[in-house]
Structure formats: structure tokens, C-alpha cells
Design a protein around this motif. Structure first.
Motif, short mmCIF file in Angstrom:
data_model
loop_
_atom_site.label_atom_id
_atom_site.label_comp_id
_atom_site.label_asym_id
_atom_site.label_seq_id
_atom_site.Cartn_x
_atom_site.Cartn_y
_atom_site.Cartn_z
N ASN A 111 0.85 -1.20 0.00
CA ASN A 111 0.00 0.00 0.00
C ASN A 111 0.87 1.24 0.00
OD1 ASN A 111 -1.64 -2.22 0.84
ND2 ASN A 111 -3.14 -0.77 1.60
N ASN A 112 0.57 2.17 -0.90
CA ASN A 112 1.37 3.38 -0.97
C ASN A 112 0.47 4.62 -0.91
OD1 ASN A 112 0.47 4.00 -3.72
ND2 ASN A 112 1.86 2.37 -4.40
N ARG A 313 5.75 -2.34 -11.12
CA ARG A 313 6.12 -2.35 -9.70
C ARG A 313 7.51 -2.95 -9.58
NH1 ARG A 313 6.38 -6.03 -5.50
NH2 ARG A 313 5.49 -7.68 -6.80
N GLN A 339 10.79 0.83 -3.25
CA GLN A 339 9.86 0.46 -4.31
C GLN A 339 9.70 1.62 -5.28
OE1 GLN A 339 6.22 -1.89 -3.02
NE2 GLN A 339 6.89 -1.16 -1.02
N VAL A 362 5.49 6.67 -8.00
CA VAL A 362 5.64 6.73 -6.55
C VAL A 362 6.92 6.01 -6.15
CG1 VAL A 362 4.56 6.29 -4.31
CG2 VAL A 362 3.12 6.66 -6.33
N VAL A 364 8.88 4.65 -2.87
CA VAL A 364 8.61 4.33 -1.48
C VAL A 364 9.88 3.79 -0.83
CG1 VAL A 364 7.14 3.07 0.13
CG2 VAL A 364 6.25 3.69 -2.12
N SER A 366 11.26 2.30 2.84
CA SER A 366 10.71 1.76 4.09
C SER A 366 11.78 0.97 4.82
CB SER A 366 9.49 0.87 3.81
OG SER A 366 9.85 -0.28 3.07
N THR A 387 8.32 4.70 6.86
CA THR A 387 8.08 4.73 5.42
C THR A 387 8.08 6.18 4.94
OG1 THR A 387 5.66 4.96 5.39
CG2 THR A 387 6.54 2.73 5.69
N ASN A 389 6.91 8.12 1.20
CA ASN A 389 6.40 8.08 -0.17
C ASN A 389 6.59 9.44 -0.82
OD1 ASN A 389 4.00 5.58 -0.46
ND2 ASN A 389 4.97 6.00 1.48
N ASN A 499 -4.43 9.33 2.87
CA ASN A 499 -3.18 9.45 2.12
C ASN A 499 -3.30 10.55 1.07
OD1 ASN A 499 -4.75 8.32 0.10
ND2 ASN A 499 -3.78 6.31 0.22
#
Length: 731
Positions: A111-112, A313, A339, A362, A364, A366, A387, A389, A499
Motif C-alpha cells: 500500500n502506498n 512495480r 519500491q 511513486v 517508497v 521503508s 516509510t 512516499n 493518504n
């Protein structure tokens, strides 16, 4: 519901979730003796956990032979899955969907910042052929996972490299070729593991090509022609034209292609120390949005193009695992990851020359730190998560005739950031041989920052800088009673922080309204209560019934929303729209019951069954809540002996009447029949024959009766009769 009665009766005497991965005979009942990881991010027995967990093993995935990860979840009977296009699949857990269900792969959250509230297709970016197990944690999971786990957590674990034994070198490989008729699907997969004494490598590669999906031909006598594609838009000689479909059961422009790659490298320099590098790549062609391409306005097809652009991805993670006794931990696991996600929307109206291309990228970053310590009858799990983003949002209008490119409004503020931090501690106490207490706390903080571009949507505010925090906990008790009885209870809280998609999105909806930003959003929160009663007769029977009740407050929903200057309309891309926004609203209630049964029979047979009923209501507006699936489940009879494995299964959904639909529009009532979503059931047959120790042949016939149906809230009809054949080679 009449046609569901035989299925319901079958479920009352049928089995529970899954067999252990290396169990030699499928007729054996494993049930609660399984080891799971997802509940507290550490290996532990399922029977000790008060929360409902379903496990899909590698052997079940092999037998079901799913085309996608969404199909794997739906075929299990444990998860309801919505689809708006063939290249889609949005899991629903306990009435929660999309960004309210947390997806995790190899311990890293997927989940982003731009996961939306409607329906998602991101589960497809994980290749089912690369997995060794799937764990489905039902209910709030905030303590181990933080934000987004309102309905539950879907944890996906890819296969691991294997170190060599005393021989010094090992090789293991799995290869398959699959063809299926409904979508003329062609899949090729290979994976291989190379192992030495200290080093090991695992590589997985899958390529799939889906043609347009054919729906079923039979049923729906009260609504003849429902779901048929009678015409579609084509580009001919530089013009958009409407073409009659000479095969109306073939859902035109629903095909796509996908490539998935997993590469892992393991280094174990000494006992108790492991280093694992994990690289994953998933990429698709354009994925047509079938429901939009079949949208009519004023009696004519509205869109000439509507697709998700090539999606990608990329994940890279490193994991350090230390297994040694010290004052602070017995097991330590550190998992930093990065990511890069790219997705886009390509939209052009019929007869127009400009195609609007909105692209989101996006990045990411983490880090997860998880520790485990055993102190007598007490077990302590604690850790932290960070995290960050960053969203790049681009908008271009491309003239399909001249190639001219002009800037257009972006879906999100370019450069928006979304960051989270959390610390947690969970405690497990074996009070005595009959009672086990579990409890935990987590503190989470979230910050969202964004600046708006006034060129396309001018407002009285220029930026969003929001902070929020949440303290969540759980407490549960397991009682292991005589005669195989087990009783458990759990109270757990959860939250989902708004978000970038919730706070900052500017987007035209299909109903003609414009979603505008709302910087005043606060987290939505749940309190989940559940109780489970089960009966186990070792290797013979497991019956489990779970009741759950969830109170949701400050729910995020779309409502009419004035702009900061008090206006109820706004000009966007040259058009005037009524404005709406995501807002916090009062309270909602979700309640239901789920049953799992497993029964071992003579002659190498086993019965399995699942049944889930959910009811939800928006208490503030006194209307049905969205994303609430009708009753659904599965009943299956499996035979395994020597070289043969065979399964006959019924998959079913109940009816959803129009009066039970949410007025929010998320349930896609226009895509259903005039009576709502009709109940349906399919008969599915699968078999596998081991020709030699290395070669196997699989075949199956799904939707044997070629039933025409559309799953609740879906925008595309389900597959008609589907014959698949798979050839496997393993060594």
C-alpha cells in the motif's frame, strides 16, 4: 437463495482451510496445527492466535492453477474479489476494500500514498506462480502493521532460496506451460533454485498473454443480453467508428499481457545469521478498463480509449536475520526496502482528437525492524517501521492526429510526500496449558505534505501540511478446552490515515462531479470484536465458526463539498462541475459470521467448505454501507492418492438487491441487472496426474455449466466455461 440451499447443506459437513505444504496425503486435516507468520510477524502456531487467519499453501496454489493472484484469492472461497476489467481484482475482507485492506509481500507493505478507496488492481502485481504461501489475516491488524489494515492483511510470501545439504550443491526447478480457453490465455513459467553451503539463489519468471475474455452463455433468462458486448469503438482511417461485435459474448478490449520476475540471493556465513537480497519486477501492457469502454451516454458509446497505461512495480529489499539468544532478542529481523511504482490513465472521448494521459510515479522507502524474545511462559515481539512516499504526478494532452502535446491538470499535486513512523510491542503469555493471553500496543505518526498547481485548479489554499497520530491496541484470549474444543475472543483497534489520494486528489468522476482536495481530513478508525469456536479431531475433522462486529467512526466517504470560497461548482479543464470531496462522516457498523470446515473421509477423500455472511450500515445516514459483499463461499471434494489429485468444487455468491446497495456509487449499481446483483454458483473440476517423478499434467474445467454471471460491484462479466491444460516439469 433457493439454488444455494444444497451448497449450504454441503458446507455444514465440509472442511476448513488448508493442508500443510508438505503433507503427503490431502485427506489429512491440518487446520489449527499450522504455523503462520502474519499475525505478529514471527512464526507461531495458528491455534495460539485469537484472530482468524486463513492459509493458502503452495500445494493448493498448484492444484487451483490460477491465472492471477486475484483468481487465487477468489477460488479459495475465503475472500470476495471485485473486478472492473480482466486485468483487475480488488480483495474485500469483512466489508473493507482497496486502501482499507493491507497488502504485504515478503514483509514489505505494498500500500502506498495513492492507493484509492474504490477498487484496486494492485494484487495482480504479485505472481501466484512464485509464491510458497498466502496468509489472510481477517480483522484489524494495526499493532503489527499500522495504517490501512482495517479489514485485514493479505500477506504474500514468495519462494525462498535453498541452501545445499552435505552434498555441497543442489538444484531445484519448476517449469510450466498453461493454456486456457476462455481468454485464450497463454502462460509460461520457470523458476529455479541453486544452493551451495553458504550461498543460494532463487529465480522466477512468468509471462502471460490474455486475449479478450469470453463470458458465459447460459442463465439470466429474465435479462436476455445482459453483459453482451454488442458494439465497440475502433479507429479506422483516422476516425472513431462504432463497430458491431460479431461475437457478443467475447468482451472486446479486455485482454492484456504481463511479465513477472523475482530474484533472491541468500548468504548465510554462519549459523544464526542470514542475509537476503530480494528483487521483484512486475510489468504489464496497457490494461483496458472494460467497464468504461462499455459506458453509454445519450445512447452512444462515450469513450474511444480508456485504459490503465503500462503499469510497473519494482521492489528491492535487503533482510538481515539474526537468530541468537541475547538480553534484547532471540530473533532480530531488519528489512529496508525501496519500491518504484508507475501507473497511468489514458482516456479519450469518442470523436475527440486529444487523449488525456495522467501518469503517477511513486517512490517508497521503508524500513522494518522486528524483534522476538522468549522469557519463560512469556513471548515479547516488538519493533518499529518507517516509510516515506514521494509522488510525481504528470498530465499531458496528446493529439492522436498531429502528435501535439499540451500540459493538462495532474491527478495529484506533483511532489507530494506521505511519511509514516510507528513503534509497537506485542505480548504473548501462556498462562497455563489451557489459556493463552495476547495483547499489544502501537503508536503511529503520519505526515502528508503537498503543494497545488494553480494553473489548472485555483483554490484559496496553496498547500497541505497535515500531521496525525494514533494509539492502537489489541487484547485476546484463547482457551484450549477438553475434547478438542477451542474458544477465542479478541478486541482490536485499527486506523487508516488519509493518504495523498484522499486529501489531494482532483479528478472527474463518471457521474459528472469533480472530486476536490480536502486538507482537513482525519484518520478513520475501527474497533473490532470477534469470537471463534472450533472443534478439532486430529487428522479427521475441523469445524470453526467466527463471529465479528466492527464499529467504524470518522469514515472517509465522498460527499458534496464547497470550495474554500463557498462555491459549490468549479471550473476544471474548461468545464464546470459540482464539487465533492472525501470527508469524515459519523459512524458505521459491520457485522457478520464466517465458517470453515474440513473433514477427512475414507478412500483418500476430503471435504472442504467456507461460508461468509457480512452486513454493514452507515449509521449516520441510515443507509447501506458500500463494499459489503453478499453471502459467499465454497464447497469442495478432493481426492489424492499416489499419482492422482482431483477436485470438484462449487463456488457461489448470494443475491444483492437494489435496496441493499450503497447510495455512494462505489458498488457500481449501473453495471448490475435491474434487480441488482443476482446470486450465482459455478461447478469447477480440476485434476493433476504425475506421469513420472518429474513430469505432471494438469487439466481443469471451470464454470462447467457455462453460466453467465457478474460478480457484485464488478464491471465485467465473469469467465464462461474455461478449459485449461498445464504441463509441468520439476526436479
Amino acid at each position: 437463495m433457493k439454488h444455494l440451499l444444497p451448497v449450504t447443506v454441503a458446507i455444514l459437513v465440509s472442511p476448513y482451510c488448508c493442508a500443510q505444504q508438505f503433507t503427503p496425503d490431502s485427506s489429512r486435516v491440518v487446520g489449527l496445527s499450522e504455523v503462520v507468520v502474519s499475525a505478529n510477524r514471527i512464526r507461531e502456531q495458528k491455534k495460539d492466535i485469537p484472530q482468524q487467519i486463513d492459509v493458502l499453501t503452495a500445494r493448493q496454489l498448484r492444484l487451483h492453477n490460477p491465472a492471477t493472484m486475484a483468481d487465487a484469492l477468489q477460488n479459495s472461497g475465503w475472500v470476495f474479489v471485485q473486478k472492473s476489467q480482466q486485468g483487475g481484482g480488488s480483495p474485500v475482507l469483512r466489508g473493507f476494500e482497496a486502501n482499507k485492506v493491507l497488502l504485504v509481500v515478503d514483509g514489505v507493505r505494498l500500500n502506498n500514498a495513492i492507493y484509492r478507496a474504490g477498487h484496486l488492481q494492485n494484487i495482480l502485481s504479485v505472481d501466484a506462480n512464485s509464491l510458497e504461501r498466502v496468509e489472510i489475516l481477517n480483522g484489524a491488524g494495526a499493532v503489527p502493521y499500522g495504517s490501512d489494515a482495517l479489514g485485514g492483511v493479505v500477506s504474500l510470501y514468495t519462494k525462498s532460496p535453498r541452501l545445499a545439504d552435505s552434498t555441497g550443491f543442489t538444484v531445484h526447478t519448476t517449469n510450466l506451460l498453461r493454456y486456457a480457453t476462455a481468454a485464450r490465455e497463454k502462460t509460461a513459467h520457470t523458476d529455479f533454485s541453486l544452493g551451495w553451503g553458504r550461498w543460494a539463489s532463487f529465480t522466477s519468471l512468468t509471462a502471460t498473454d490474455f486475449d479478450d475474455l469470453r463470458k458465459g452463455r447460459n442463465g439470466l433468462s429474465d435479462y436476455p443480453g445482459f453483459g453482451e458486448v454488442k458494439q465497440y469503438v475502433a479507429r479506422q482511417h483516422g476516425q472513431d467508428v462504432v463497430v458491431a461485435n460479431d461475437e457478443p459474448n467475447r468482451q472486446k478490449f479486455s485482454g492484456y499481457r504481463q511479465l513477472d520476475l523475482v530474484q533472491k540471493v541468500l548468504f548465510q556465513p554462519r549459523a544464526g545469521q542470514r542475509h537476503l537480497l530480494n528483487l521483484q519486477l512486475s510489468a504489464t501492457s496497457r490494461v483496458p478498463r472494460f467497464d468504461r469502454l462499455q459506458t453509454y451516454r445519450n445512447g452512444a458509446l462515450r469513450w474511444a480509449e480508456w485504459s490503465y497505461g503500462p503499469q510497473q512495480r519494482l521492489l528491492a529489499s535487503y533482510q538481515l536475520e539474526l537468530t541468537r539468544s541475547s538480553g534484547l532478542f532471540d530473533v532480530l529481523r531488519l528489512t529496508p526496502a525501496v519500491q518504484a511504482v508507475a501507473e497511468s490513465r489514458l482516456v479519450r472521448e469518442f470523436g475527440k482528437e486529444r487523449r488525456d494521459e495522467n501518469t503517477e510515479k511513486v517512490r517508497v522507502l521503508s524500513t522494518n525492524l522486528d524483534l522476538f524474545k522468549n522469557i519463560g511462559r512469556h513471548e515479547l515481539r516488538y519493533g518499529a517501521e518507517l516509510t516515506h512516499n514521494k509522488v510525481r504526478s504528470l498530465g499531458e494532452g496528446v493529439n492522436v492526429v498531429t502528435g501535439t502535446v499540451v500540459p493538462i491538470a495532474t491527478r495529484y499535486p506533483n511532489g507530494a510526500t506521505y511519511a509514516t513512523a510507528g513503534v509497537y510491542a506485542a505480548h504473548h503469555w501462556e498462562i497455563n496449558e489451557h489459556l493463552i493471553l495476547s495483547d499489544g500496543l502501537r503508536y503511529s505518526g503520519v505526515r502528508t505534505k503537498a503543494a497545488f498547481d494553480p494553473r489548472f485548479f485555483d483554490t484559496q489554499y496553496r498547500a497541505v501540511n497535515q500531521r496525525s497520530s494514533s494509539l492502537d491496541g489489541n487484547v485476546g484470549l484463547v482457551a484450549l478446552l477438553p475434547a478438542g474444543l477451542r474458544l477465542s475472543g479478541l478486541v482490536a483497534t485499527g486506523f487508516r490515515n488519509p493518504n495523498v489520494d484522499d486529501i489531494n486528489k482532483t479528478f472527474e468522476q463518471t457521474n459528472g462531479t469533480l472530486i476536490v482536495p480536502n486538507p482537513g481530513l482525519q484518520p478513520e478508525r475501527v474497533v473490532n470484536y470477534e469470537a471463534q469456536l472450533s472443534e478439532t479431531i486430529q487428522d479427521r475433522l475441523l469445524v470453526s465458526v467466527t463471529g465479528f462486529y466492527t464499529n467504524l467512526r470518522d469514515a472517509l466517504v465522498v460527499r458534496p463539498f464547497p470550495t474554500p470560497d463557498g462555491q459549490t461548482t468549479a471550473t476544471y479543464n474548461g468545464r464546470t462541475y459540482t464539487t465533492v470531496a472525501t470527508v469524515n462522516t459519523g459512524q458505521a457498523r459491520i457485522q457478520g459470521v464466517s465458517a470453515r470446515t474440513q473433514l477427512a473421509l475414507p478412500a483418500h477423500l476430503r471435504l472442504d467448505g467456507t461460508l461468509t455472511y457480512t452486513q454493514g450500515r452507515d449509521l449516520t445516514a441510515d443507509v447501506p454501507l458500500d463494499h459489503i459483499a453478499p453471502v459467499y463461499g465454497r464447497a469442495a471434494l478432493t481426492y489424492q492418492h499416489r499419482r492422482v489429485t482431483a477436485e470438484g468444487a462449487v463456488l457461489f455468491n448470494g443475491r444483492k438487491r437494489v435496496s441493499e446497495y450503497s447510495p455512494s456509487g462505489e458498488d457500481n449499481l449501473p453495471q448490475a441487472t435491474p434487480a441488482g446483483a443476482l446470486g450465482w454458483s459455478t461447478l469447477n473440476l480440476r485434476t493433476s496426474y504425475q506421469l513420472t517423478p518429474r513430469w505432471a499434467v494438469q487439466a481443469g474445467l471451470e464454470n462447467l455449466l457455462d453460466t453467465s454471471y457478474r460478480v457484485f460491484a464488478s464491471g465485467i462479466s465473469a469467465s464462461g466455461r474455461n478449459l485449461f491444460v498445464t504441463v509441468r516439469f520439476e526436479r
